[in-house]
Design a protein around this motif. Sequence first.
Motif, short mmCIF file in Angstrom:
data_model
loop_
_atom_site.label_atom_id
_atom_site.label_comp_id
_atom_site.label_asym_id
_atom_site.label_seq_id
_atom_site.Cartn_x
_atom_site.Cartn_y
_atom_site.Cartn_z
N ILE A 1 -16.01 -0.77 10.87
CA ILE A 1 -14.70 -1.35 11.15
C ILE A 1 -14.18 -0.76 12.46
CG2 ILE A 1 -12.35 -1.71 10.31
CD1 ILE A 1 -14.60 -3.05 8.63
N VAL A 2 -14.08 -1.60 13.48
CA VAL A 2 -13.62 -1.15 14.80
C VAL A 2 -12.10 -1.17 14.84
CG1 VAL A 2 -13.67 -1.62 17.28
CG2 VAL A 2 -15.74 -1.95 15.89
N ARG A 3 -11.51 -0.08 15.25
CA ARG A 3 -10.04 0.00 15.32
C ARG A 3 -9.50 -1.10 16.23
NH1 ARG A 3 -6.45 3.93 14.10
NH2 ARG A 3 -8.19 5.34 13.64
N PRO A 4 -8.57 -1.93 15.71
CA PRO A 4 -8.04 -3.04 16.51
C PRO A 4 -6.96 -2.59 17.48
CG PRO A 4 -6.97 -3.01 14.39
CD PRO A 4 -8.00 -1.90 14.35
N SER A 5 -6.73 -3.41 18.48
CA SER A 5 -5.64 -3.19 19.43
C SER A 5 -4.68 -4.37 19.37
CB SER A 5 -6.17 -3.04 20.86
OG SER A 5 -6.93 -1.86 21.00
N GLY A 6 -3.45 -4.12 19.81
CA GLY A 6 -2.45 -5.16 19.85
C GLY A 6 -1.13 -4.60 20.35
N LEU A 7 -0.10 -5.44 20.33
CA LEU A 7 1.24 -4.99 20.72
C LEU A 7 1.92 -4.30 19.56
CD1 LEU A 7 2.47 -8.10 22.74
CD2 LEU A 7 1.83 -5.88 23.66
N ARG A 8 2.57 -3.19 19.86
CA ARG A 8 3.29 -2.42 18.83
C ARG A 8 4.51 -1.79 19.47
NH1 ARG A 8 1.07 2.46 20.39
NH2 ARG A 8 -1.05 2.37 21.25
N ARG A 9 5.53 -1.59 18.63
CA ARG A 9 6.75 -0.95 19.12
C ARG A 9 6.67 0.55 18.85
NH1 ARG A 9 11.53 -3.06 20.58
NH2 ARG A 9 11.16 -5.08 19.56
N VAL A 10 7.01 1.34 19.83
CA VAL A 10 6.99 2.79 19.68
C VAL A 10 8.40 3.34 19.84
CG1 VAL A 10 4.61 3.06 20.46
CG2 VAL A 10 6.45 3.09 22.14
N GLY A 11 8.70 4.37 19.05
CA GLY A 11 10.01 4.99 19.17
C GLY A 11 11.10 4.32 18.36
N GLY A 12 10.73 3.63 17.26
CA GLY A 12 11.74 3.05 16.39
C GLY A 12 12.07 1.62 16.75
N ALA A 13 13.07 1.06 16.03
CA ALA A 13 13.39 -0.36 16.13
C ALA A 13 13.81 -0.79 17.53
CB ALA A 13 14.50 -0.72 15.13
N SER A 14 14.35 0.11 18.31
CA SER A 14 14.79 -0.24 19.67
C SER A 14 13.87 0.32 20.73
CB SER A 14 16.23 0.28 19.90
OG SER A 14 16.27 1.70 19.73
N GLY A 15 12.70 0.80 20.31
CA GLY A 15 11.78 1.42 21.25
C GLY A 15 11.03 0.42 22.11
N ASP A 16 10.22 0.95 23.00
CA ASP A 16 9.45 0.11 23.91
C ASP A 16 8.31 -0.58 23.17
OD1 ASP A 16 11.03 0.93 26.03
OD2 ASP A 16 9.70 2.58 26.58
N VAL A 17 7.88 -1.72 23.73
CA VAL A 17 6.72 -2.43 23.22
C VAL A 17 5.56 -2.14 24.15
CG1 VAL A 17 5.74 -4.70 22.74
CG2 VAL A 17 8.13 -4.23 22.18
#
Length: 401
Positions: free
Chosen positions: A163-179
């Motif tokens: 199983i290869v670790r997938p990549s994608g868009l994710r938010r960092v730093g909580g609900a108002s964090g950067d994408v």
Amino acid sequence: MTWLDLADDAPFDAWTLPYGVFSTDGEEPRVGVAVGSWILDLAPLAAVEGLDGSHLFAQRSLNPFLAAGRRAWDAVRGWLLEVVTESPHRDLVEPQLVPLAEATLHRPFTVGDYVDFYASQTHAENVGQIFRPDSPALPAAWKHLPIGYHGRGGTVVVSGTPIVRPSGLRRVGGASGDVEFGPSLKLDIEVEAGFVVGTPSALGSRVPVSSFEDHVFGMVLVNDWSARDIQAFEYVPLGPFLGKSFATSMSPWVVPLAALEPARVSPPPRSPALSSYLRDEGPWGLDLTFEVLWNDRVVARPPSRDLYWTPAQMLAHMTVNGASVRTGDLYASGTVSAPRPDSGSFLELTWNGTEPVTLSDGSRRSFLEDGDTITIRATAPGPGQSRQRLGEVTGTIHPTP
């Protein structure tokens, strides 16, 4: 009783008799049935015994046998129970027993469509509390119908596939964090029971709850790998996509529904009252107990007997609008879960990473790291007071290329 010498810790007994596809060195893949620590090579045995349809077992996939329908499934199972329990068959059967350890196991059937449901109330409420803390835990429709989504059949892989670790868009730093774009940092599992369609249905028709056993051949164990950070950012308003579609693992052995008869239980009480097309026709809840090993430590044992929706209701709901099912279609229960520590996902077990678990090497984990191996096993009641093993599904995480 059986004339076979079965060890107490054998992978399968002489009742379960699951079907799979295997090969040995220099030979083509073909259909076999697991019993004890062997695989019974069906094509030559069926030919010697003059069984109609013996050619179906010389195929590289179970699909031709699945398409043969319930009458054929029942006839072959009756024959198999006879040949492994009645000693006059011994001389014919023994030459067709292949040690499991010497065989390569393949994906047992060609997957058509893949649908994933959301049948555990505990799981649905936990996910709601984690992902939507300011909204009701259960979606408004949840107790009225089996909620599900269409997955990707082409990424359903057999146990043992990396199983290869997938990549994608994710938010960092909580609900108002950067994408940001990158490898998933919250790679997770989902413990599920999967159901394999044998007999297709016609477009524009419905499969009623009462016809479940005429259309579904059997069950596999499923691990629906999930990238929770990608999922959390993408899933409103249309639901899971890249957070789920990269891989779904299934066990190499398909347990026929007939073997699960001793495991049937009534589902929990439902309120509000169900629509007529979802009303139960016999108890098709299943008393399965799963076991999750994170590397070599058991971290959860989720039971399935309290799932709100049964596989018969899932099939009825999938087709109530006239959608057809095809031979080889796979649909799964969604995460089988219970209150911690018997949660069927690490999202719940660690409460989204805030309460890590300790593994056998002393490390503390919230989600999967590269090199981690997950194995999911299951057992169910068998005849009398016995307990039957239903196989396992495993996968190891590989780094993002």
